[in-house]
Design a protein around this motif. Structure first.
Motif, PDB file in Angstrom:
ATOM      1  N   PRO A 167       0.827  -1.213   0.000  1.00 55.07           N
ATOM      2  CA  PRO A 167       0.000   0.000   0.000  1.00 55.07           C
ATOM      3  C   PRO A 167       0.859   1.259   0.000  1.00 55.07           C
ATOM      4  N   VAL A 168       0.353   2.281  -0.653  1.00 49.22           N
ATOM      5  CA  VAL A 168       1.120   3.509  -0.841  1.00 49.22           C
ATOM      6  C   VAL A 168       0.493   4.632  -0.018  1.00 49.22           C
ATOM      7  N   PRO A 169       1.259   5.271   0.868  1.00 52.52           N
ATOM      8  CA  PRO A 169       0.723   6.428   1.605  1.00 52.52           C
ATOM      9  C   PRO A 169       0.610   7.638   0.694  1.00 52.52           C
ATOM     10  N   THR A 170      -0.007   8.678   1.213  1.00 49.98           N
ATOM     11  CA  THR A 170      -0.153   9.886   0.401  1.00 49.98           C
ATOM     12  C   THR A 170       1.202  10.447  -0.010  1.00 49.98           C
ATOM     13  N   ARG A 171       1.284  10.880  -1.268  1.00 53.24           N
ATOM     14  CA  ARG A 171       2.501  11.529  -1.759  1.00 53.24           C
ATOM     15  C   ARG A 171       2.399  13.046  -1.602  1.00 53.24           C
ATOM     16  N   GLN A 172       1.247  13.512  -1.119  1.00 51.73           N
ATOM     17  CA  GLN A 172       1.016  14.949  -0.970  1.00 51.73           C
ATOM     18  C   GLN A 172       1.060  15.332   0.515  1.00 51.73           C
ATOM     19  N   HIS A 173       2.101  14.889   1.173  1.00 52.50           N
ATOM     20  CA  HIS A 173       2.205  15.082   2.618  1.00 52.50           C
ATOM     21  C   HIS A 173       2.194  16.555   2.992  1.00 52.50           C
ATOM     22  N   ASP A 174       2.980  17.356   2.288  1.00 50.84           N
ATOM     23  CA  ASP A 174       3.052  18.784   2.615  1.00 50.84           C
ATOM     24  C   ASP A 174       1.722  19.477   2.349  1.00 50.84           C
ATOM     25  N   ALA A 175       1.040  19.093   1.260  1.00 51.17           N
ATOM     26  CA  ALA A 175      -0.254  19.698   0.950  1.00 51.17           C
ATOM     27  C   ALA A 175      -1.292  19.329   2.005  1.00 51.17           C
ATOM     28  N   LEU A 176      -1.252  18.099   2.494  1.00 54.93           N
ATOM     29  CA  LEU A 176      -2.154  17.688   3.561  1.00 54.93           C
ATOM     30  C   LEU A 176      -1.926  18.522   4.812  1.00 54.93           C
ATOM     31  N   ARG A 177      -0.665  18.702   5.161  1.00 56.26           N
ATOM     32  CA  ARG A 177      -0.329  19.507   6.339  1.00 56.26           C
ATOM     33  C   ARG A 177      -0.829  20.946   6.173  1.00 56.26           C
ATOM     34  N   ALA A 178      -0.664  21.502   4.992  1.00 54.91           N
ATOM     35  CA  ALA A 178      -1.112  22.872   4.761  1.00 54.91           C
ATOM     36  C   ALA A 178      -2.631  22.973   4.834  1.00 54.91           C
ATOM     37  N   PHE A 179      -3.315  21.996   4.270  1.00 56.51           N
ATOM     38  CA  PHE A 179      -4.779  22.002   4.247  1.00 56.51           C
ATOM     39  C   PHE A 179      -5.361  21.944   5.657  1.00 56.51           C
ATOM     40  N   LEU A 180      -4.708  21.198   6.542  1.00 55.71           N
ATOM     41  CA  LEU A 180      -5.201  21.025   7.918  1.00 55.71           C
ATOM     42  C   LEU A 180      -4.328  21.766   8.935  1.00 55.71           C
ATOM     43  N   SER A 181      -3.626  22.781   8.488  1.00 53.65           N
ATOM     44  CA  SER A 181      -2.703  23.467   9.392  1.00 53.65           C
ATOM     45  C   SER A 181      -3.447  24.250  10.468  1.00 53.65           C
ATOM     46  N   PRO A 182      -2.866  24.365  11.667  1.00 54.81           N
ATOM     47  CA  PRO A 182      -3.465  25.216  12.699  1.00 54.81           C
ATOM     48  C   PRO A 182      -3.650  26.656  12.236  1.00 54.81           C
ATOM     49  N   GLU A 183      -2.725  27.153  11.408  1.00 53.02           N
ATOM     50  CA  GLU A 183      -2.833  28.530  10.927  1.00 53.02           C
ATOM     51  C   GLU A 183      -4.080  28.705  10.064  1.00 53.02           C
ATOM     52  N   ARG A 184      -4.336  27.754   9.184  1.00 58.53           N
ATOM     53  CA  ARG A 184      -5.518  27.846   8.327  1.00 58.53           C
ATOM     54  C   ARG A 184      -6.796  27.717   9.152  1.00 58.53           C
ATOM     55  N   HIS A 185      -6.778  26.826  10.136  1.00 54.45           N
ATOM     56  CA  HIS A 185      -7.928  26.648  11.019  1.00 54.45           C
ATOM     57  C   HIS A 185      -8.259  27.947  11.761  1.00 54.45           C
ATOM     58  N   ALA A 186      -7.242  28.559  12.356  1.00 53.85           N
ATOM     59  CA  ALA A 186      -7.467  29.800  13.104  1.00 53.85           C
ATOM     60  C   ALA A 186      -7.921  30.918  12.183  1.00 53.85           C
ATOM     61  N   ALA A 187      -7.321  31.022  10.998  1.00 52.46           N
ATOM     62  CA  ALA A 187      -7.717  32.067  10.050  1.00 52.46           C
ATOM     63  C   ALA A 187      -9.174  31.913   9.650  1.00 52.46           C
ATOM     64  N   ARG A 188      -9.618  30.672   9.499  1.00 48.89           N
ATOM     65  CA  ARG A 188     -11.018  30.428   9.131  1.00 48.89           C
ATOM     66  C   ARG A 188     -11.962  30.900  10.241  1.00 48.89           C
ATOM     67  N   ILE A 189     -11.645  30.580  11.483  1.00 47.65           N
ATOM     68  CA  ILE A 189     -12.492  31.021  12.594  1.00 47.65           C
ATOM     69  C   ILE A 189     -12.525  32.543  12.667  1.00 47.65           C
ATOM     70  N   MET A 190     -11.379  33.176  12.541  1.00 47.29           N
ATOM     71  CA  MET A 190     -11.322  34.628  12.659  1.00 47.29           C
ATOM     72  C   MET A 190     -12.059  35.300  11.502  1.00 47.29           C
ATOM     73  N   GLN A 191     -11.983  34.694  10.304  1.00 43.31           N
ATOM     74  CA  GLN A 191     -12.715  35.240   9.165  1.00 43.31           C
ATOM     75  C   GLN A 191     -14.220  35.097   9.373  1.00 43.31           C
ATOM     76  N   LEU A 192     -14.656  33.943   9.917  1.00 43.45           N
ATOM     77  CA  LEU A 192     -16.084  33.741  10.193  1.00 43.45           C
ATOM     78  C   LEU A 192     -16.572  34.699  11.278  1.00 43.45           C
ATOM     79  N   ALA A 193     -15.740  34.943  12.281  1.00 43.08           N
ATOM     80  CA  ALA A 193     -16.125  35.886  13.334  1.00 43.08           C
ATOM     81  C   ALA A 193     -16.343  37.281  12.756  1.00 43.08           C
ATOM     82  N   GLU A 194     -15.503  37.660  11.804  1.00 47.11           N
ATOM     83  CA  GLU A 194     -15.656  38.974  11.165  1.00 47.11           C
ATOM     84  C   GLU A 194     -16.899  39.026  10.282  1.00 47.11           C
ATOM     85  N   SER A 195     -17.046  38.017   9.406  1.00 53.62           N
ATOM     86  CA  SER A 195     -18.110  38.074   8.402  1.00 53.62           C
ATOM     87  C   SER A 195     -19.484  37.785   8.994  1.00 53.62           C
TER      88      SER A 195
END
Length: 438
Positions: free
Chosen positions: A373-401
């Motif tokens: 079996p082959v693990p994901t080859r997009q490891h860095d993209a996965l990390r970016a997609f689920l990054s704490p920075e992106r999570h926090a930015a989403r909450i702060m954007q929702l709080a504003e909008s």
């Protein structure tokens, strides 16, 4: 943009949950998600503090954490069952904790509320704008999973309507169902108010599709759980177990079909967790069982497995073990009823199966284990997609909008005005590949 910023009100966050962080069956994935979310917001400069119904704060600084001093009501008898319907102690304690909070500028982010807080505490929450984290379906559904335990399939009834009220669908039978229905009725009364003052946060597209029709007239948004940065990725060693499972050992999680598939295929398995199906694991040759492990030991345990499986039978809102296994470099096999199956479609690294199709789980396991079996080859993209920075930015954007609140703490705002510099828009998260056509 400057004019929009000037119209925002200076806001703060109170992250509220029955429990935060922790290990073992008394905590669960929601407790970890709450702690991860707090840390992401704090690192992003949000003015945030946390309040838990019981337990500790998972290392949150003392000046930003408070416990209401309660306990898990699931462990008690009839008295605790009544308090789960309406817990006056939780209401009094929370009202005292929030006595100095401005109802116009304090945003409550609510995680879990069924184990101690109860609808009594939700009445206090109703004074404030709120984001309600949908780790499960307890807000609309009495048994919380929108799943018929007796029929062993997702529910299709309208919650709190006649067919729901008369159904024997609860894990623990009719008496428990009656208690949950009573709590749900009280919750509906306690939280009756302006839908414009709350926003439901769903952990996946799948979870929103499941829950939104049950919460008509409400507002909804998707917010992915953050994946904390772990060790640098490296290829996993030769696996000691063919298959790994990490989580509750209960029927809704698909444990019995997974055991059957392991036996039918002559595979070996590692199960980490606790629950009602532990005795069956002990009776099955080729299966190794361990109780809950500290979270920092989970990655190593996952890396000892050829494939990590999430075999959920209920419409699971997310499933933390999937991104954690993918980040650890382990291929995954995920039920199509789990929200985290979206990660496989987006980043590869495994397969999905249909739990409603007989034999599909066993066939997919045999196929995955028959070739390396082959693990994901997009490891860095996965990390970016689920990054704490992106999570926090989403909450702060929702709080504003959604609420007109700027959650950056005062010191950060003053610093930003004194030394302006360009920053990335919360609406522009790190790039990631689009999902394939469906």
């Amino acid at each position: 943009m400057i004019l929009e910023r000037q119209r925002l009100r200076s806001g703060r966050v109170v992250l509220l949950s029955d429990y935060i962080g922790g290990e073992g069956p008394g905590s669960g994935g929601a407790g970890h998600a709450a702690l991860d979310s707090y840390r992401a917001l704090r690192a992003a400069g949000a003015d945030v503090r946390a309040v838990a119904g019981f337990g500790g704060g998972g290392g949150i600084a003392a000046d930003r954490f408070a416990s209401l001093g309660g306990g898990d009501l699931r462990a008690g008898g009839a008295g605790d069952m009544l308090r789960a319907i309406w817990n006056p102690a939780a209401q009094v304690a929370l009202a005292g904790e929030l006595a100095d909070a401005d109802p116009d500028t304090t945003l409550i982010i609510l995680h879990q509320w069924t184990r101690y807080l109860s609808p009594a505490a939700l009445r206090v929450v109703g004074r404030f704008p709120a984001m309600i984290y949908m780790h499960d379906y307890f807000w609309p559904c009495p048994n919380g999973l929108y799943y018929d335990f007796q029929q062993a399939q997702p529910c299709t009834r309208r919650p709190m309507h006649a067919a729901c009220l008369t159904a024997n669908c609860d894990r623990q039978g009719r008496v428990q169902k009656l208690g949950r229905v009573a709590r749900q009725a009280v919750r509906q009364i306690a939280t009756h108010g302006d839908p414009g003052r709350r926003l439901f946060l769903h952990l996946s597209e799948h979870a929103q599709r499941t829950a939104a029709p049950l919460l008509q007239g409400e507002r909804h948004a998707i917010l992915y759980n953050p994946l904390p940065l772990g060790e640098a990725w490296s290829p996993p060693p030769h696996p000691r177990h063919d298959i790994g499972y990490f989580g509750r050992l209960e029927s809704d999680k698909g444990i019995a079909p997974l055991i059957d598939a392991i036996v039918a295929g002559g595979h070996t398995g590692l199960f980490v967790g606790e629950g009602a199906l532990q005795p069956r694991l002990a009776q099955t040759r080729g299966i190794t069982h361990h109780p809950w492990k500290p979270r920092n030991a989970m990655a190593a345990a996952m890396r000892s497995c050829g494939v990590v499986v999430l075999p959920s039978l209920w419409n699971e809102t997310w499933g933390l073990i999937v991104p954690e296994a993918m980040a650890a470099g382990v291929p995954v096999l995920v039920s199509q009823r789990a929200g985290s199956a979206e990660l496989v479609r987006r980043f590869g690294g495994g397969q999905t199966f249909d739990p409603g199709r007989p034999g599909d789980l066993a066939a997919k396991l045999t196929g995955m284990l028959g070739t390396p079996p082959v693990p994901t080859r997009q490891h860095d993209a996965l990390r970016a997609f689920l990054s704490p920075e992106r999570h926090a930015a989403r909450i702060m954007q929702l709080a504003e909008s959604q609420f007109g609140l700027d959650l950056r703490d005062t010191a950060r705002r003053v610093s930003a005005r004194a030394s302006p510099s360009p920053t990335a828009s919360p609406e522009s998260p790190p790039a990631c590949p689009p999902p394939p056509p469906r």
